[in-house]
Design a protein around this motif. Structure first.
Motif, short mmCIF file in Angstrom:
data_model
loop_
_atom_site.label_atom_id
_atom_site.label_comp_id
_atom_site.label_asym_id
_atom_site.label_seq_id
_atom_site.Cartn_x
_atom_site.Cartn_y
_atom_site.Cartn_z
N GLY A 272 -3.02 -1.46 -38.69
CA GLY A 272 -3.15 -0.40 -39.68
C GLY A 272 -3.98 0.76 -39.17
N ILE A 273 -3.77 1.92 -39.78
CA ILE A 273 -4.65 3.06 -39.51
C ILE A 273 -4.91 3.80 -40.81
CG2 ILE A 273 -2.71 4.57 -38.87
CD1 ILE A 273 -4.77 5.88 -36.83
N PHE A 274 -6.18 4.10 -41.03
CA PHE A 274 -6.56 4.93 -42.17
C PHE A 274 -6.73 6.34 -41.64
CE2 PHE A 274 -9.35 7.16 -45.00
CZ PHE A 274 -8.94 6.76 -46.26
N PRO A 275 -5.84 7.29 -42.02
CA PRO A 275 -5.89 8.66 -41.47
C PRO A 275 -6.97 9.50 -42.14
CG PRO A 275 -4.11 8.50 -43.03
CD PRO A 275 -4.71 7.12 -42.94
N ARG A 276 -8.22 9.17 -41.85
CA ARG A 276 -9.34 9.84 -42.51
C ARG A 276 -9.30 11.35 -42.32
NH1 ARG A 276 -15.69 8.92 -41.05
NH2 ARG A 276 -14.79 8.90 -38.96
N PHE A 277 -8.92 11.80 -41.13
CA PHE A 277 -8.88 13.24 -40.85
C PHE A 277 -7.95 13.95 -41.83
CE2 PHE A 277 -7.57 17.07 -38.58
CZ PHE A 277 -8.76 17.53 -38.04
N ASP A 278 -6.75 13.43 -42.02
CA ASP A 278 -5.80 14.06 -42.92
C ASP A 278 -6.18 13.89 -44.38
OD1 ASP A 278 -4.29 15.09 -40.92
OD2 ASP A 278 -2.64 13.66 -41.08
#
Length: 341
Positions: A272-278
């Protein structure tokens, strides 16, 4: 705008700090707040590490101030000052816990996207076995910028998961170390993470690599190696990319490259990846929230609201992902992705 997304099996102001410091300064035995960052470390994500309590179901409860024998000899004026300080601490805590009443934590516009599963975490919850989650990273994980330790994202996440699974034995361990990135983290990956036998590792990485002008390709190689080692040890993984804040966005080319590389690793390793930047960019550009309402004055770290919303969105997706495979039962209808706390 990317919402929370996952690949493969998990396809998915610091304005409170000053009154808290003033209040805690006169309280014997009180918990120290996160320290302010020194000028020498302003170019990296975090100062020296600050000790954080391990999150538990008690993480949101008020802490008891230890009795001090000297208090018996305190003058009425001193006792009054202490009482006022305690009241101030309570006010700060209440203000931070009610933070979404001022600015709601909303999902990124465009929907929540697809979700997947957390097989190891789901299997443990389904079997009624203890679950261990490790938050691995730098000062964003330590919680630099929060007004009190209980408002770090790992402690916020622990409280949310305990509300969702009240009978489950869930432990969230904070393994953040201020100022680090992939090279330093890999040196302690075994002892700080793998040896703890976690069911889930949430790995926040990449910001300091951007700030230090480290080779993004070399950082990506280290992260990919680390993810492979964590998977081989039997843990689920979620990567968290850099924050959208002035110190990071002024290095836009490097930041965008890092975000893309971490996304590629997630796809390649099926994690998984949490797209914190976006997600943070959505707060500012599409939800019209001023930067200083989720980033502190250093232009880098989040404040209480930022960490709280980050934890909420991450926790909602974990809950939904677990629900999708836990004994084949669908997510309860009352669990809304990115719901307010």
């Amino acid at each position: 705008m990317r919402s929370m997304r996952f690949h493969g099996p998990f396809s998915l102001g610091s304005t409170l700090a000053l009154p808290l410091v003033a209040a805690l300064a006169v309280l014997p035995g009180a918990v120290s707040p996160v320290r302010a960052q020194g000028p020498a470390r302003a170019a990296t994500e975090g100062a020296a590490p600050v000790s954080q309590p391990h999150a538990s179901s008690e993480s949101t409860k008020s802490q008891t101030v230890a009795a001090n024998p000297a208090d018996k000899a305190a003058t009425p004026e001193q006792r009054t000052l202490t009482a006022k300080a305690i009241d101030k601490v309570k006010q700060v805590a209440k203000s931070a816990s009610d933070i979404f009443n001022r600015v709601p934590c909303l999902p990124p516009k465009g929907g929540a996207g697809t979700t997947g599963s957390l097989p190891h975490v789901a299997a443990k919850l389904a079997a009624g076995e203890p679950v261990v989650i490790i938050a691995f990273g730098s000062s964003s994980t330590v919680g630099y910028g929060t007004s009190a330790p209980e408002f770090t994202y790992p402690n916020r996440l622990a409280a949310q998961l305990h509300r969702q699974y009240p009978t489950a034995d869930i432990t969230v361990i904070n393994r953040g170390q201020g100022g680090e990135d992939a090279p330093e983290m890999m040196k302690r990956l075994q002892t700080s993470v793998i040896d703890m036998h976690p069911d889930l590792v949430i790995w926040q990485v990449g910001t300091n690599a951007v700030l230090r002008d480290l080779d993004p390709g070399e950082t990506a190689k280290l992260v990919e190696e680390g993810v492979a080692r964590i998977q081989a040890a039997g843990s689920d993984v979620v990567l968290v990319d850099p924050q959208y804040s002035p110190k990071v966005t002024e290095r836009a080319e490097s930041a965008n490259k890092m975000v893309k590389l971490l996304s590629r690793i997630a796809a390649l390793r099926h994690v998984g990846i949490f797209p914190r930047f976006d997600v943070m960019r959505d707060w500012h550009e599409r939800q019209s929230i001023p930067i200083d309402e989720f980033v502190i004055a250093d232009g880098l770290h989040m404040n209480d609201w930022g960490y709280a919303c980050f934890a909420q969105l991450l926790g909602d997706d974990i809950i939904r992902s677990v629900g999708q495979i836990k004994l084949g039962v669908a997510v309860p209808s009352n669990v809304q992705t990115y719901r307010p706390m």
